[in-house]
Design a protein around this motif. Structure first.
Motif, PDB file in Angstrom:
ATOM      1  N   ARG A 167     -11.749  37.941 -13.552  1.00 59.70           N
ATOM      2  CA  ARG A 167     -10.404  37.517 -13.663  1.00 59.70           C
ATOM      3  C   ARG A 167      -9.923  36.656 -12.373  1.00 59.70           C
ATOM      4  O   ARG A 167      -9.526  35.312 -12.492  1.00 59.70           O
ATOM      5  CB  ARG A 167      -9.364  38.484 -14.150  1.00 59.70           C
ATOM      6  N   LEU A 168     -10.081  37.275 -11.341  1.00 60.98           N
ATOM      7  CA  LEU A 168      -9.770  36.457 -10.085  1.00 60.98           C
ATOM      8  C   LEU A 168     -10.737  35.406  -9.663  1.00 60.98           C
ATOM      9  O   LEU A 168     -10.038  34.243  -9.386  1.00 60.98           O
ATOM     10  CB  LEU A 168      -9.749  37.608  -8.823  1.00 60.98           C
ATOM     11  N   LEU A 169     -11.799  35.646  -9.836  1.00 60.96           N
ATOM     12  CA  LEU A 169     -12.988  34.420  -9.519  1.00 60.96           C
ATOM     13  C   LEU A 169     -12.920  33.306 -10.548  1.00 60.96           C
ATOM     14  O   LEU A 169     -12.681  32.036 -10.428  1.00 60.96           O
ATOM     15  CB  LEU A 169     -14.255  35.087  -9.283  1.00 60.96           C
ATOM     16  N   TRP A 170     -13.065  33.599 -11.793  1.00 62.18           N
ATOM     17  CA  TRP A 170     -12.936  32.627 -13.007  1.00 62.18           C
ATOM     18  C   TRP A 170     -11.569  31.829 -12.777  1.00 62.18           C
ATOM     19  O   TRP A 170     -11.566  30.748 -13.131  1.00 62.18           O
ATOM     20  CB  TRP A 170     -13.000  33.516 -14.408  1.00 62.18           C
ATOM     21  N   GLY A 171     -10.553  32.709 -12.750  1.00 60.75           N
ATOM     22  CA  GLY A 171      -8.993  31.996 -12.431  1.00 60.75           C
ATOM     23  C   GLY A 171      -8.742  31.373 -11.105  1.00 60.75           C
ATOM     24  O   GLY A 171      -7.893  30.699 -10.990  1.00 60.75           O
ATOM     25  N   GLY A 172      -9.827  31.393 -10.341  1.00 57.90           N
ATOM     26  CA  GLY A 172      -9.514  30.750  -8.791  1.00 57.90           C
ATOM     27  C   GLY A 172      -8.413  31.157  -8.139  1.00 57.90           C
ATOM     28  O   GLY A 172      -7.765  30.567  -7.559  1.00 57.90           O
ATOM     29  N   ILE A 173      -8.213  32.621  -8.300  1.00 59.66           N
ATOM     30  CA  ILE A 173      -6.939  33.272  -7.784  1.00 59.66           C
ATOM     31  C   ILE A 173      -7.262  33.842  -6.522  1.00 59.66           C
ATOM     32  O   ILE A 173      -6.310  33.499  -5.695  1.00 59.66           O
ATOM     33  CB  ILE A 173      -6.428  34.377  -8.834  1.00 59.66           C
ATOM     34  N   LEU A 174      -8.260  34.537  -6.438  1.00 60.91           N
ATOM     35  CA  LEU A 174      -8.399  35.203  -4.953  1.00 60.91           C
ATOM     36  C   LEU A 174      -9.753  35.470  -4.560  1.00 60.91           C
ATOM     37  O   LEU A 174     -10.779  35.600  -5.592  1.00 60.91           O
ATOM     38  CB  LEU A 174      -7.587  36.645  -5.064  1.00 60.91           C
ATOM     39  N   ASN A 175     -10.282  35.399  -3.364  1.00 59.18           N
ATOM     40  CA  ASN A 175     -11.565  35.533  -2.860  1.00 59.18           C
ATOM     41  C   ASN A 175     -12.025  37.170  -3.091  1.00 59.18           C
ATOM     42  O   ASN A 175     -11.273  37.841  -3.339  1.00 59.18           O
ATOM     43  CB  ASN A 175     -11.850  35.304  -1.485  1.00 59.18           C
ATOM     44  N   VAL A 176     -13.278  37.396  -3.516  1.00 53.82           N
ATOM     45  CA  VAL A 176     -13.706  38.780  -3.440  1.00 53.82           C
ATOM     46  C   VAL A 176     -14.601  39.273  -2.556  1.00 53.82           C
ATOM     47  O   VAL A 176     -15.711  38.507  -2.363  1.00 53.82           O
ATOM     48  CB  VAL A 176     -14.204  39.051  -5.175  1.00 53.82           C
ATOM     49  N   ALA A 177     -14.493  40.521  -1.998  1.00 52.73           N
ATOM     50  CA  ALA A 177     -15.668  41.015  -1.127  1.00 52.73           C
ATOM     51  C   ALA A 177     -16.605  41.743  -1.849  1.00 52.73           C
ATOM     52  O   ALA A 177     -16.176  42.499  -2.895  1.00 52.73           O
ATOM     53  CB  ALA A 177     -14.928  41.905   0.043  1.00 52.73           C
ATOM     54  N   MET A 178     -17.682  41.679  -1.738  1.00 47.75           N
ATOM     55  CA  MET A 178     -18.840  42.184  -2.290  1.00 47.75           C
ATOM     56  C   MET A 178     -19.981  42.772  -1.353  1.00 47.75           C
ATOM     57  O   MET A 178     -20.387  41.980  -0.402  1.00 47.75           O
ATOM     58  CB  MET A 178     -19.526  41.323  -3.496  1.00 47.75           C
ATOM     59  N   VAL A 179     -20.520  43.980  -1.690  1.00 45.30           N
ATOM     60  CA  VAL A 179     -21.504  44.618  -0.794  1.00 45.30           C
ATOM     61  C   VAL A 179     -22.734  44.344  -1.349  1.00 45.30           C
ATOM     62  O   VAL A 179     -22.927  44.710  -2.630  1.00 45.30           O
ATOM     63  CB  VAL A 179     -20.963  45.996  -0.485  1.00 45.30           C
ATOM     64  N   ARG A 220     -10.603  29.179   0.542  1.00 43.59           N
ATOM     65  CA  ARG A 220      -9.824  29.672  -0.674  1.00 43.59           C
ATOM     66  C   ARG A 220     -10.111  29.029  -1.825  1.00 43.59           C
ATOM     67  O   ARG A 220      -9.761  29.329  -2.756  1.00 43.59           O
ATOM     68  CB  ARG A 220      -8.270  29.871  -0.059  1.00 43.59           C
ATOM     69  N   ARG A 221     -10.334  27.670  -1.596  1.00 42.86           N
ATOM     70  CA  ARG A 221     -10.253  26.650  -2.736  1.00 42.86           C
ATOM     71  C   ARG A 221     -11.688  25.818  -2.721  1.00 42.86           C
ATOM     72  O   ARG A 221     -11.681  25.021  -1.753  1.00 42.86           O
ATOM     73  CB  ARG A 221      -9.031  25.930  -2.935  1.00 42.86           C
ATOM     74  N   PRO A 222     -12.600  25.870  -3.531  1.00 38.24           N
ATOM     75  CA  PRO A 222     -12.547  26.900  -4.646  1.00 38.24           C
ATOM     76  C   PRO A 222     -12.749  28.338  -4.155  1.00 38.24           C
ATOM     77  O   PRO A 222     -13.374  28.663  -2.967  1.00 38.24           O
ATOM     78  CB  PRO A 222     -13.888  26.496  -5.498  1.00 38.24           C
ATOM     79  N   VAL A 223     -12.345  29.125  -4.895  1.00 40.24           N
ATOM     80  CA  VAL A 223     -12.629  30.678  -4.506  1.00 40.24           C
ATOM     81  C   VAL A 223     -14.262  30.988  -4.333  1.00 40.24           C
ATOM     82  O   VAL A 223     -15.038  30.302  -4.855  1.00 40.24           O
ATOM     83  CB  VAL A 223     -11.932  31.922  -5.466  1.00 40.24           C
ATOM     84  N   CYS A 224     -14.484  31.963  -3.467  1.00 44.16           N
ATOM     85  CA  CYS A 224     -15.691  32.642  -3.379  1.00 44.16           C
ATOM     86  C   CYS A 224     -15.932  33.873  -3.130  1.00 44.16           C
ATOM     87  O   CYS A 224     -15.064  34.821  -3.178  1.00 44.16           O
ATOM     88  CB  CYS A 224     -16.321  31.836  -2.041  1.00 44.16           C
ATOM     89  N   ILE A 225     -17.332  34.480  -2.941  1.00 42.42           N
ATOM     90  CA  ILE A 225     -17.466  35.699  -2.729  1.00 42.42           C
ATOM     91  C   ILE A 225     -17.861  36.024  -1.385  1.00 42.42           C
ATOM     92  O   ILE A 225     -18.452  35.202  -0.576  1.00 42.42           O
ATOM     93  CB  ILE A 225     -18.604  36.219  -3.604  1.00 42.42           C
TER      94      ILE A 225
END
Length: 245
Positions: A167-179, A220-225
């Motif tokens: 939801r956050l990435l598809w919607g361009g809302i917030l970056n997401v941290a991933m291990v 932050r725009r576009p959002v990323c991982i």
């Protein structure tokens, strides 16, 4: 970074959105966290905040003032991460309030505290003070996020969490941290996610979060991982909380 005793290890849950694998691979058990004295200090800090919050914040402000003065000498912004091994919006809110107090006092208070020794006469040029955190709180964008505060969402292994990631990435809302299950320096440049409900796939750029923890400088725009290599106990994981590259 403020390190506490994560999850409910103190007998009080300070990570309300904790997942099983997050608890298993938490960095609270990495590095100095394996030593008894470190764990006792983190336990004391946790209980002090929960049971004696005013005293905790007085001490925190004193330490922040010291680091603010030092930041002028090195000529770099001061960055504070309240939830190093916790996930408490209240703690972040309290620290942001202290930062605002300090920013006001250092400009307007002629009696602003001074340090001794080589830090006794700090340069007049002020440096920014940034506060940032990682969180698993759903709908984090609904949290009050002031200009001084930067928030990033943390991916985990549960379906609910992955729905929120999408939801956050598809919607361009917030970056997401991933291990990722790779060694440091071997992070992928892009990663494709599959929506757990719709099956839709999207590919996002992965930026190297191991190079620096200065998350407020991330695009932050576009959002990323924000990619992180597995550390501590997580190095043994192959899937789930730790993602295959």
């Amino acid at each position: 970074i403020i390190y506490m005793l994560s999850g409910n290890a103190s007998g009080r849950n300070i990570c309300p959105w904790l997942t099983p694998e997050c608890a298993l691979y938490c960095l609270v058990n990495a590095g100095m966290g394996v030593f008894k004295k470190t764990r006792l200090a983190r336990l004391w800090r946790t209980l002090q905040y929960l049971d004696n919050r005013q005293e905790f914040l007085i001490q925190a402000k004193s330490e922040l003032i010291k680091f603010e003065l030092i930041s002028r000498y090195v000529g770099k912004p001061l960055a504070i991460r309240p939830n190093g091994t916790s996930d408490m919006p209240s703690l972040a809110k309290d620290i942001v309030k202290l930062v605002r107090e300090i920013k006001h006092e250092r400009v307007n208070d002629p009696n602003y505290p001074k340090l001794r020794g080589k830090y006794a006469n700090p340069p007049a040029k002020l440096q920014p003070i940034m506060v940032y955190d990682y969180t698993k709180q759903p709908q984090p964008e609904k949290r009050e996020i002031p200009d001084e505060y930067y928030l990033i969402f943390s991916a985990a292994e549960t379906e609910d969490n992955m729905q929120e990631v999408c939801r956050l990435l598809w919607g361009g809302i917030l970056n997401v941290a991933m291990v990722f299950n790779v060694a440091k320096g071997n992070l992928p440049t892009h990663h494709t996610l599959t929506h757990p409900i719709t099956g839709e796939q999207k590919t996002f750029q992965v930026i190297n979060g191991d190079k620096s923890d200065n998350r407020w400088l991330d695009k932050r725009r576009p959002v990323c991982i924000v990619g992180l290599s597995a550390k501590g106990p997580a190095k043994k994981a192959k899937e789930g909380f730790v993602v295959a590259a």
